[in-house]
Design an enzyme around this catalytic site. Structure first.
Site, short mmCIF file in Angstrom:
data_model
loop_
_atom_site.label_atom_id
_atom_site.label_comp_id
_atom_site.label_asym_id
_atom_site.label_seq_id
_atom_site.Cartn_x
_atom_site.Cartn_y
_atom_site.Cartn_z
NE ARG A 1 59.53 79.94 24.87
CZ ARG A 1 60.51 79.02 24.81
NH1 ARG A 1 60.20 77.76 24.56
NH2 ARG A 1 61.74 79.37 24.99
CD GLN B 1 71.91 74.18 26.47
OE1 GLN B 1 71.34 73.33 27.13
NE2 GLN B 1 72.75 75.03 27.01
CG HIS C 1 67.88 72.29 22.68
ND1 HIS C 1 68.07 72.72 23.97
CD2 HIS C 1 68.47 71.08 22.62
CE1 HIS C 1 68.76 71.81 24.66
NE2 HIS C 1 69.01 70.80 23.85
CB CYS D 1 56.62 68.78 6.71
SG CYS D 1 55.52 67.41 6.29
CB SER E 1 70.85 75.44 34.70
OG SER E 1 70.10 74.64 33.82
CG LEU F 1 72.94 85.94 37.64
CD1 LEU F 1 73.62 87.26 37.31
CD2 LEU F 1 71.47 85.99 37.21
P1 OAD Z 1 68.03 77.29 32.42
O1 OAD Z 1 66.83 78.12 32.68
O2 OAD Z 1 68.04 75.90 32.93
O3 OAD Z 1 69.33 78.01 33.04
C1 OAD Z 1 69.61 79.34 32.77
C2 OAD Z 1 70.97 79.65 33.35
O4 OAD Z 1 71.29 80.99 33.03
C3 OAD Z 1 71.04 79.54 34.88
O5 OAD Z 1 72.19 78.79 35.24
C4 OAD Z 1 71.15 80.98 35.34
O6 OAD Z 1 71.96 81.12 36.52
C5 OAD Z 1 71.83 81.64 34.17
N1 OAD Z 1 71.53 83.06 34.02
C6 OAD Z 1 70.33 83.68 34.19
N2 OAD Z 1 70.43 85.00 33.91
C7 OAD Z 1 71.73 85.21 33.54
C8 OAD Z 1 72.47 86.37 33.13
N3 OAD Z 1 71.90 87.56 33.02
N4 OAD Z 1 73.77 86.20 32.85
C9 OAD Z 1 74.38 84.98 32.96
N5 OAD Z 1 73.73 83.87 33.33
C10 OAD Z 1 72.43 83.98 33.61
O7 OAD Z 1 68.31 77.34 30.84
P2 OAD Z 1 69.22 76.39 29.95
O8 OAD Z 1 70.39 75.88 30.71
O9 OAD Z 1 69.49 77.11 28.69
O10 OAD Z 1 65.48 72.72 26.28
O11 OAD Z 1 68.23 75.20 29.66
C11 OAD Z 1 68.64 74.15 28.84
C12 OAD Z 1 67.45 73.58 28.13
O12 OAD Z 1 66.45 73.25 29.08
C13 OAD Z 1 66.74 74.53 27.20
O13 OAD Z 1 67.37 74.64 25.94
C14 OAD Z 1 65.38 73.92 27.08
C15 OAD Z 1 65.15 73.61 28.54
O14 OAD Z 1 64.28 72.59 28.83
C16 OAD Z 1 64.42 72.31 25.56
O15 OAD Z 1 63.35 72.90 25.56
C17 OAD Z 1 64.71 71.08 24.76
#
Ligand code: OAD
Length: 252
Positions: A67, A105, A123, A131, A192, A217
């Site tokens: 990543r 996040q 996050h 460390c 999400s 989206l």
């Molecule tokens: P998700 O993958 O759960 O959600 C991504 C969101 O972005 C979804 O609701 C999509 O509809 C939206 N989306 C995708 N493309 C888009 C675009 N071009 N414009 C607008 N919206 C768009 O990701 P997060 O909600 O960030 O935590 O996930 C939260 C946490 O879950 C992350 O920080 C990570 C993960 O597990 C850890 O690793 C601790």
């Protein structure tokens, strides 16, 4: 949107923005929960928990090394959404003397590269290691592995990615809570709403009187006051540009 902006009017002095993976999706960084998302091909238990790291540190390092490599690739750069947030914060703070708190996040550095100052990475950050004994952080641009020697204790195996794993406490929660209780507008972008505590921030802000807005989206299940659907790279510049105009700040 016009009606919303009219209602918000010039009373807005404090804004909290929460971003998730969707804000970086158009920069080529995969989200977590899409059908081709990161959690479709990797087990959370294996790569995103302290227990997984204890069981198989090489696998965890490899996951984050890949990543990090994607993030540092030449073609990965901030998109219009990151840039609009940075521009808006600059004029909102300097011309309107408002408070603007950007919580992400995301573990990428695209907000910083777009010019946002003082981003709260609740996050953690991919370009840092720390460390596991002292908590001291280091810049981490190169791959990490089980042979990496910690810069503070000179011990093998003590360096870990500076990432909050499941079961660990997110960072800077007291500062976030203070911002949530005093903001007039809370905006969630591209998340999400499935991971707490971030998923509950909009309710905390709403309880304290803020207007809550979601830019995504797709329609999520969350109960925001206003939801606008579309790509972050379209919605974020247009919303913040109109907000700037309605606050009689220069448009951008
Ligand atoms: P998700 O993958 O759960 O959600 C991504 C969101 O972005 C979804 O609701 C999509 O509809 C939206 N989306 C995708 N493309 C888009 C675009 N071009 N414009 C607008 N919206 C768009 O990701 P997060 O909600 O960030 O935590 O996930 C939260 C946490 O879950 C992350 O920080 C990570 C993960 O597990 C850890 O690793 C601790």
């Amino acid at each position: 949107m016009k009606e919303l902006l009219l209602n918000l009017g010039r009373t807005i002095k404090s804004i909290v923005v929460l971003t998730g993976a969707g804000v970086s999706a158009e920069s080529g960084i995969p989200t977590f929960r899409a059908s081709d998302g990161l959690w479709e091909n990797h087990s959370i238990e294996d790569v995103a928990t302290p227990e997984g790291f204890e069981r198989n540190p090489s696998l965890v390092h490899e996951f984050y090394n890949q990543r990090r490599e994607t993030l540092l690739a030449l073609k990965t750069s901030p998109n219009q959404a990151h840039s609009a947030l940075a521009r808006f914060q600059n004029i909102f703070e300097n011309r309107h003397h408002g408070d603007f708190t950007l919580i992400t996040q995301n573990i990428d550095d695209l907000h910083e590269r777009a010019g946002s100052p003082d981003v709260i990475h609740m996050h953690g950050e991919l370009l840092q290691s720390r460390c596991s004994q002292s908590g001291l952080k280091f810049n981490q641009l190169k791959p990490l592995n089980v042979d990496s020697i910690c810069g503070c204790c000179r011990t093998l195996g003590n360096l870990r990615p500076h990432i909050v794993w499941f079961g660990e406490l997110p960072l800077e929660i007291p500062r976030i809570e203070r911002a949530l209780t005093t903001c007039d507008l809370f905006v969630a972008i591209g998340t999400s709403g499935q991971v707490y505590p971030a998923a509950g921030f909009y309710e905390q802000a709403k309880t304290c009187g803020a207007h809550t807005l979601e830019l995504n989206l797709i329609q999520t299940k969350s109960n925001f006051d206003t939801q606008l659907l579309g790509n972050a790279s379209d919605l974020v510049p247009s919303f913040f540009s109109e907000l700037a105009s309605s606050l009689e700040l220069e448009a951008f």
